[in-house]
Motif scaffolding. Structure first.
Motif, PDB file in Angstrom:
ATOM      1  N   ASP A 248       0.881  -1.332  -0.079  1.00  0.00           N
ATOM      2  CA  ASP A 248       0.046  -0.083  -0.001  1.00  0.00           C
ATOM      3  C   ASP A 248       0.927   1.385  -0.067  1.00  0.00           C
ATOM      4  N   ILE A 249       0.480   2.120  -0.961  1.00  0.00           N
ATOM      5  CA  ILE A 249       0.948   3.478  -0.832  1.00  0.00           C
ATOM      6  C   ILE A 249       0.350   4.402  -0.115  1.00  0.00           C
ATOM      7  N   PHE A 256      -8.156  12.612   6.200  1.00  0.00           N
ATOM      8  CA  PHE A 256      -8.179  11.490   5.657  1.00  0.00           C
ATOM      9  C   PHE A 256      -6.971  10.540   5.637  1.00  0.00           C
ATOM     10  N   LEU A 257      -6.798   9.455   5.236  1.00  0.00           N
ATOM     11  CA  LEU A 257      -5.790   8.551   4.932  1.00  0.00           C
ATOM     12  C   LEU A 257      -5.809   8.187   3.644  1.00  0.00           C
ATOM     13  N   SER A 258      -5.131   8.564   2.827  1.00  0.00           N
ATOM     14  CA  SER A 258      -5.023   8.278   1.303  1.00  0.00           C
ATOM     15  C   SER A 258      -4.308   6.667   1.200  1.00  0.00           C
ATOM     16  N   ASP A 294       4.396  15.293   5.869  1.00  0.00           N
ATOM     17  CA  ASP A 294       3.486  16.313   5.529  1.00  0.00           C
ATOM     18  C   ASP A 294       2.575  15.710   4.563  1.00  0.00           C
ATOM     19  N   PRO A 295       1.537  16.167   4.055  1.00  0.00           N
ATOM     20  CA  PRO A 295       0.293  15.802   3.098  1.00  0.00           C
ATOM     21  C   PRO A 295       1.116  15.169   1.734  1.00  0.00           C
ATOM     22  N   ASN A 296       2.265  15.612   1.155  1.00  0.00           N
ATOM     23  CA  ASN A 296       2.760  15.253   0.097  1.00  0.00           C
ATOM     24  C   ASN A 296       3.645  14.103   0.086  1.00  0.00           C
ATOM     25  N   GLU A 297       4.090  13.792   1.408  1.00  0.00           N
ATOM     26  CA  GLU A 297       4.904  12.640   1.511  1.00  0.00           C
ATOM     27  C   GLU A 297       4.034  11.311   1.516  1.00  0.00           C
ATOM     28  N   THR A 298       4.731  10.350   0.712  1.00  0.00           N
ATOM     29  CA  THR A 298       4.140   8.982   0.740  1.00  0.00           C
ATOM     30  C   THR A 298       4.948   7.968   1.284  1.00  0.00           C
ATOM     31  N   TYR A 299       4.328   6.806   1.635  1.00  0.00           N
ATOM     32  CA  TYR A 299       5.348   5.734   2.106  1.00  0.00           C
ATOM     33  C   TYR A 299       4.620   4.446   1.669  1.00  0.00           C
ATOM     34  N   THR A 300       5.437   3.610   1.269  1.00  0.00           N
ATOM     35  CA  THR A 300       4.937   2.238   0.643  1.00  0.00           C
ATOM     36  C   THR A 300       5.205   1.289   1.928  1.00  0.00           C
ATOM     37  N   VAL A 301       4.348   0.470   2.120  1.00  0.00           N
ATOM     38  CA  VAL A 301       4.296  -0.713   3.268  1.00  0.00           C
ATOM     39  C   VAL A 301       5.264  -1.519   2.727  1.00  0.00           C
ATOM     40  N   PRO A 302       6.321  -2.096   3.248  1.00  0.00           N
ATOM     41  CA  PRO A 302       7.360  -3.179   2.896  1.00  0.00           C
ATOM     42  C   PRO A 302       6.468  -4.573   2.815  1.00  0.00           C
ATOM     43  N   PRO A 303       7.272  -5.579   2.201  1.00  0.00           N
ATOM     44  CA  PRO A 303       6.815  -6.907   2.214  1.00  0.00           C
ATOM     45  C   PRO A 303       6.634  -7.326   3.320  1.00  0.00           C
ATOM     46  N   PHE A 321       5.416   7.177  13.977  1.00  0.00           N
ATOM     47  CA  PHE A 321       6.506   7.445  14.846  1.00  0.00           C
ATOM     48  C   PHE A 321       7.476   6.175  14.709  1.00  0.00           C
ATOM     49  N   TRP A 322       7.210   5.027  14.463  1.00  0.00           N
ATOM     50  CA  TRP A 322       8.369   3.850  14.487  1.00  0.00           C
ATOM     51  C   TRP A 322       8.089   2.858  13.314  1.00  0.00           C
ATOM     52  N   GLY A 323       7.175   3.393  12.329  1.00  0.00           N
ATOM     53  CA  GLY A 323       7.405   2.714  11.089  1.00  0.00           C
ATOM     54  C   GLY A 323       6.196   1.432  10.936  1.00  0.00           C
ATOM     55  N   PRO A 324       6.898   0.432  10.006  1.00  0.00           N
ATOM     56  CA  PRO A 324       5.725  -0.836   9.893  1.00  0.00           C
ATOM     57  C   PRO A 324       5.858  -1.651  10.974  1.00  0.00           C
ATOM     58  N   VAL A 325       4.805  -2.677  11.062  1.00  0.00           N
ATOM     59  CA  VAL A 325       4.847  -3.694  12.114  1.00  0.00           C
ATOM     60  C   VAL A 325       5.222  -5.022  11.315  1.00  0.00           C
ATOM     61  N   PRO A 326       6.385  -5.711  11.717  1.00  0.00           N
ATOM     62  CA  PRO A 326       6.626  -6.921  10.698  1.00  0.00           C
ATOM     63  C   PRO A 326       5.517  -7.879  11.133  1.00  0.00           C
TER      64      PRO A 326
END
Length: 349
Positions: A248-249, A256-258, A294-303, A321-326
């Motif tokens: 997911d991006i 909202f959460l895009s 910020d609203p322009n930043e995107t993040y792709t959830v790792p595998p 604050f601490w990123g994705p959950v394995p």
């Protein structure tokens, strides 16, 4: 016979087996001498299976042991109890609530009923000498945790609540000055929601967007480094909502959460959060968060990872604050609130 066979000698076993054949013949035959055979069986039972005075006690111990084994098996493989510690999932799930009160605590019987049904307890601190609070000692009596407050004047007082709650919910800490009077502190504590976690479901499928998940913090350095600063060693259990899955991006465009370029929520619960109604405040960007700043930043959830956020977005330390959950950290999904019996009691959405 089947239960005690290993404790009997060969002669006793033969007596019982011979009698069982005789009993079967009497039942299948004319049954005219069945009563006599049954009387014979009673005498044989009393002579072979001698009952000690501790028989009833031993049986109760066995029942309790079996019940304990079953309970541990259920906890290990099916359902695990979990207590909501904070307000990060509010108003879906509540952590411990501390409410200041100016009213006199109710009658003891009502207090007991409210504790059993609603998890509500009343606390009051009165001081004769008062003075500067020197230290707060955490103590335990059986399963109950309490705090002993020690003052420089030599006076001490006990509150039946944890030091952690006094410090983080009420702001009580050493060095504070207290006047000598009644009702220095008068407050009500409502316990956090107690939930059962379904540990079985994710053995058959992956978590989905919108599900409430419980996970261990093992290896999530952003969480565990913060815990170490608080003097807490080892992993903890956290509860959040899974709002993004592998690939997911994500973008936060308050409220909202895009997800993959769309602000249309993927399920009714996330739509409810974004509605900013009924206590929900939508998804927000907080100071000092490390991801999606910020609203322009995107993040792709790792595998093999999930993105976890609290429903109370303005007051939640989560993946921002601490990123994705394995995926390997996932314990299960929040299934049901079983206590207290509040309006949130029942299936977790």
């Amino acid at each position: 016979m089947n239960y005690r066979k290993d404790l009997l000698d060969e002669i006793e076993v033969k007596k019982v087996l011979d009698y069982l054949q005789k009993l079967e013949s009497a039942i299948n035959g004319s049954q005219q001498n069945l009563e006599v055979v049954l009387d014979e069986g009673e005498k044989l039972y009393r002579s072979v299976f001698i009952q000690s005075k501790w028989a009833g006690f031993k049986e109760n111990i066995e029942v309790l042991f079996v019940a304990l084994v079953v309970a541990l098996a259920i906890r290990a493989y099916f359902l695990q109890p979990f207590k909501i510690p904070t307000d990060s999932m509010k108003p879906t799930l509540y952590g411990i609530q501390v409410i200041a009160s100016n009213e006199k605590p109710p009658h003891p019987l009502r207090r007991i009923l409210e504790l059993c049904i609603f998890g509500k307890s009343y606390h009051n601190l009165s001081l004769k000498r008062g003075g500067i609070l020197e230290k707060i000692e955490g103590k335990k009596f059986l399963f109950f945790e309490y705090s002993r407050l020690i003052f420089e004047s030599g006076e001490s007082a006990i509150l039946w609540t944890s030091p952690h709650l006094l410090e983080y919910k009420l702001g009580i800490h050493p060095g504070m000055a207290f006047e000598p009077k009644e009702n220095v502190l008068n407050f009500v504590v409502e316990t956090g929601d107690q939930v059962l976690v379904n540990k079985l479901i994710y053995h058959f499928r992956f978590p989905q967007r919108g599900e409430v998940i419980v996970f261990k913090t093992t290896g999530i350095e952003g969480i565990e480094s913060n815990l170490r600063l608080q003097g807490i060693e080892g992993s903890q259990y956290y509860i959040k909502r899974c709002v993004g899955i592998s690939g997911d991006i994500l973008q936060i465009k308050p409220p909202f959460l895009s997800i993959n370029g769309s602000t249309i929520p993927p399920n009714p619960m996330m739509a409810k959060i974004e509605s900013q109604q009924d206590g929900y405040q939508g998804y927000v960007i907080l100071a000092n968060q490390q991801y999606l700043v910020d609203p322009n930043e995107t993040y792709t959830v790792p595998p093999l990872s999930l993105w976890a956020m609290g429903d109370n977005s303005p007051d939640s330390l989560d993946s921002r604050f601490w990123g994705p959950v394995p995926m390997q950290n996932i314990v299960g999904t929040g299934f049901i609130v079983y206590w207290p019996f509040s309006k949130r009691w029942g299936i977790i959405r």
